[in-house]
Scaffold this motif. Structure first.
Motif, PDB file in Angstrom:
ATOM      1  N   ASP A   1       1.157  -1.468   0.095  1.00  0.00           N
ATOM      2  CA  ASP A   1       0.216   0.263  -0.056  1.00  0.00           C
ATOM      3  C   ASP A   1       0.691   1.341   0.306  1.00  0.00           C
ATOM      4  N   LEU A   2       1.922   1.131   0.487  1.00  0.00           N
ATOM      5  CA  LEU A   2       3.448   2.112   0.563  1.00  0.00           C
ATOM      6  C   LEU A   2       3.869   2.465  -0.691  1.00  0.00           C
ATOM      7  N   VAL A   3       4.100   1.378  -0.964  1.00  0.00           N
ATOM      8  CA  VAL A   3       4.899   1.562  -2.489  1.00  0.00           C
ATOM      9  C   VAL A   3       3.693   1.673  -3.273  1.00  0.00           C
ATOM     10  N   ARG A   4       2.777   1.469  -3.920  1.00  0.00           N
ATOM     11  CA  ARG A   4       1.640   2.450  -4.385  1.00  0.00           C
ATOM     12  C   ARG A   4       1.660   3.309  -4.588  1.00  0.00           C
ATOM     13  N   ARG A   5       0.831   4.242  -2.228  1.00  0.00           N
ATOM     14  CA  ARG A   5       1.260   5.707  -2.497  1.00  0.00           C
ATOM     15  C   ARG A   5       2.086   6.559  -2.809  1.00  0.00           C
ATOM     16  N   LEU A   6       2.817   6.056  -3.242  1.00  0.00           N
ATOM     17  CA  LEU A   6       5.031   6.541  -3.196  1.00  0.00           C
ATOM     18  C   LEU A   6       5.527   6.215  -4.632  1.00  0.00           C
ATOM     19  N   ASP A   7       4.611   5.807  -5.828  1.00  0.00           N
ATOM     20  CA  ASP A   7       4.826   5.330  -7.117  1.00  0.00           C
ATOM     21  C   ASP A   7       6.000   4.530  -6.381  1.00  0.00           C
ATOM     22  N   ILE A   8       6.988   4.115  -5.709  1.00  0.00           N
ATOM     23  CA  ILE A   8       8.227   3.033  -5.703  1.00  0.00           C
ATOM     24  C   ILE A   8       7.696   1.606  -7.249  1.00  0.00           C
ATOM     25  N   LEU A   9       8.980   2.134  -7.903  1.00  0.00           N
ATOM     26  CA  LEU A   9       8.453   0.482  -9.199  1.00  0.00           C
ATOM     27  C   LEU A   9       9.914   0.202  -9.567  1.00  0.00           C
ATOM     28  N   LYS A  10      10.785   0.313  -8.617  1.00  0.00           N
ATOM     29  CA  LYS A  10      11.682  -0.206  -8.513  1.00  0.00           C
ATOM     30  C   LYS A  10      12.459  -0.454  -7.044  1.00  0.00           C
ATOM     31  N   THR A  11      13.357  -1.659  -7.446  1.00  0.00           N
ATOM     32  CA  THR A  11      14.103  -1.666  -5.373  1.00  0.00           C
ATOM     33  C   THR A  11      15.270  -1.478  -6.145  1.00  0.00           C
ATOM     34  N   PRO A  12      16.596  -0.564  -5.038  1.00  0.00           N
ATOM     35  CA  PRO A  12      16.140  -0.304  -4.052  1.00  0.00           C
ATOM     36  C   PRO A  12      15.999   1.215  -4.944  1.00  0.00           C
ATOM     37  N   THR A  13      14.904   1.733  -3.994  1.00  0.00           N
ATOM     38  CA  THR A  13      14.418   3.741  -4.075  1.00  0.00           C
ATOM     39  C   THR A  13      14.269   4.096  -2.715  1.00  0.00           C
ATOM     40  N   VAL A  14      15.346   5.229  -2.644  1.00  0.00           N
ATOM     41  CA  VAL A  14      15.605   5.494  -1.679  1.00  0.00           C
ATOM     42  C   VAL A  14      15.097   7.386  -1.702  1.00  0.00           C
ATOM     43  N   LEU A  15      14.872   7.341  -0.322  1.00  0.00           N
ATOM     44  CA  LEU A  15      13.208   8.653   0.064  1.00  0.00           C
ATOM     45  C   LEU A  15      14.451   9.684   0.846  1.00  0.00           C
ATOM     46  N   VAL A  16      14.319  10.409   0.682  1.00  0.00           N
ATOM     47  CA  VAL A  16      15.636  10.851   1.394  1.00  0.00           C
ATOM     48  C   VAL A  16      14.187  12.330   2.095  1.00  0.00           C
ATOM     49  N   LEU A  17      14.305  12.323   3.438  1.00  0.00           N
ATOM     50  CA  LEU A  17      12.510  13.112   4.166  1.00  0.00           C
ATOM     51  C   LEU A  17      13.402  13.927   5.208  1.00  0.00           C
ATOM     52  N   ASP A  18      12.591  15.392   5.446  1.00  0.00           N
ATOM     53  CA  ASP A  18      13.514  16.070   6.280  1.00  0.00           C
ATOM     54  C   ASP A  18      12.902  15.692   7.264  1.00  0.00           C
ATOM     55  N   ALA A  19      13.143  16.579   8.290  1.00  0.00           N
ATOM     56  CA  ALA A  19      12.731  16.819   9.327  1.00  0.00           C
ATOM     57  C   ALA A  19      11.150  16.163   9.975  1.00  0.00           C
ATOM     58  N   ASP A  20      10.381  17.154   8.912  1.00  0.00           N
ATOM     59  CA  ASP A  20       9.049  17.063   8.766  1.00  0.00           C
ATOM     60  C   ASP A  20       8.012  15.187   8.179  1.00  0.00           C
ATOM     61  N   GLY A  21       9.066  14.849   7.789  1.00  0.00           N
ATOM     62  CA  GLY A  21       8.677  13.907   6.860  1.00  0.00           C
ATOM     63  C   GLY A  21       8.382  14.047   5.799  1.00  0.00           C
ATOM     64  N   ARG A  22       8.536  15.476   4.959  1.00  0.00           N
ATOM     65  CA  ARG A  22       8.227  15.620   3.506  1.00  0.00           C
ATOM     66  C   ARG A  22       9.491  14.486   3.025  1.00  0.00           C
ATOM     67  N   ILE A  23       9.517  14.223   2.302  1.00  0.00           N
ATOM     68  CA  ILE A  23       9.816  14.014   0.853  1.00  0.00           C
ATOM     69  C   ILE A  23      10.721  15.256   0.265  1.00  0.00           C
ATOM     70  N   VAL A  24      12.001  15.056  -0.157  1.00  0.00           N
ATOM     71  CA  VAL A  24      12.190  16.251  -0.103  1.00  0.00           C
ATOM     72  C   VAL A  24      13.266  15.546  -2.084  1.00  0.00           C
ATOM     73  N   ARG A  25      13.590  14.616  -1.649  1.00  0.00           N
ATOM     74  CA  ARG A  25      14.482  14.170  -2.780  1.00  0.00           C
ATOM     75  C   ARG A  25      14.673  12.352  -3.255  1.00  0.00           C
ATOM     76  N   ARG A  26      15.038  11.740  -4.373  1.00  0.00           N
ATOM     77  CA  ARG A  26      14.360  10.225  -4.676  1.00  0.00           C
ATOM     78  C   ARG A  26      15.256  10.071  -5.383  1.00  0.00           C
ATOM     79  N   ALA A  27      15.726   8.522  -5.027  1.00  0.00           N
ATOM     80  CA  ALA A  27      17.022   8.181  -5.876  1.00  0.00           C
ATOM     81  C   ALA A  27      16.534   6.839  -6.064  1.00  0.00           C
ATOM     82  N   THR A  28      16.540   6.006  -7.626  1.00  0.00           N
ATOM     83  CA  THR A  28      16.035   4.479  -7.854  1.00  0.00           C
ATOM     84  C   THR A  28      17.604   4.443  -8.466  1.00  0.00           C
ATOM     85  N   GLY A  29      17.327   3.338  -8.238  1.00  0.00           N
ATOM     86  CA  GLY A  29      18.703   2.550  -8.016  1.00  0.00           C
ATOM     87  C   GLY A  29      19.848   3.076  -6.683  1.00  0.00           C
ATOM     88  N   GLN A  30      20.976   2.283  -7.530  1.00  0.00           N
ATOM     89  CA  GLN A  30      21.979   2.515  -6.055  1.00  0.00           C
ATOM     90  C   GLN A  30      22.279   4.221  -5.635  1.00  0.00           C
TER      91      GLN A  30
END
Length: 137
Positions: free
Chosen positions: A94-123
């Motif tokens: 459910d979380l994968v679908r909500r965040l549009d995670i299409l590939k592993t590894p996917t890395v999300l960088v969150l700020d202190a409030d939990g807001r997604i500020v950056r994303r990397a797909t792949g290593q």
């Protein structure tokens, strides 16, 4: 002769695709659709970092996920106030679908409030992750 030309064109297009895919994989970037998305401790199963959180979506069969896990744990250990959370993508569909995670590894960088500020797909590369943390703080 026509078969050789077609074969050459297919090989050239495949090579161009491969080079572009390799250059893009692992790049830490901003994605416009992530701007309003937030994650909290309830969704992650762990507390957020004081300054930032590195969230890694992995799967059991993913070889680059192991290297990414080591890299993110090292970065989280180097930078005070940064936490690393690994999420099994198969167990949190459910979380994968909500965040549009299409590939592993996917890395999300969150700020202190939990807001997604950056994303990397792949290593990702260590320098890119550290630079993204600088923007998250």
């Amino acid at each position: 002769m026509t078969g050789l030309v077609v074969c050459g064109l297919v090989l050239a297009m495949a090579s161009v695709y491969g080079v572009l895919h390799q250059r893009r994989s692992g790049r830490v970037r901003v994605r416009g659709r992530d701007g309003d998305k937030r994650l909290g401790a309830a969704e992650l199963g762990e507390r957020l970092g004081e300054r930032a959180t590195l969230v890694q979506f992995s799967s059991a069969f993913c070889a680059p996920c192991r290297a990414t896990r080591r890299l993110l744990a090292e970065v989280a250990g180097m930078v005070p106030g940064v936490a690393h959370v690994e999420i099994d993508a198969e167990e949190h569909l459910d979380l994968v679908r909500r965040l549009d995670i299409l590939k592993t590894p996917t890395v999300l960088v969150l700020d202190a409030d939990g807001r997604i500020v950056r994303r990397a797909t792949g290593q990702p590369r260590k320098a890119d992750v550290i630079a993204a943390l600088g923007e998250a703080v």
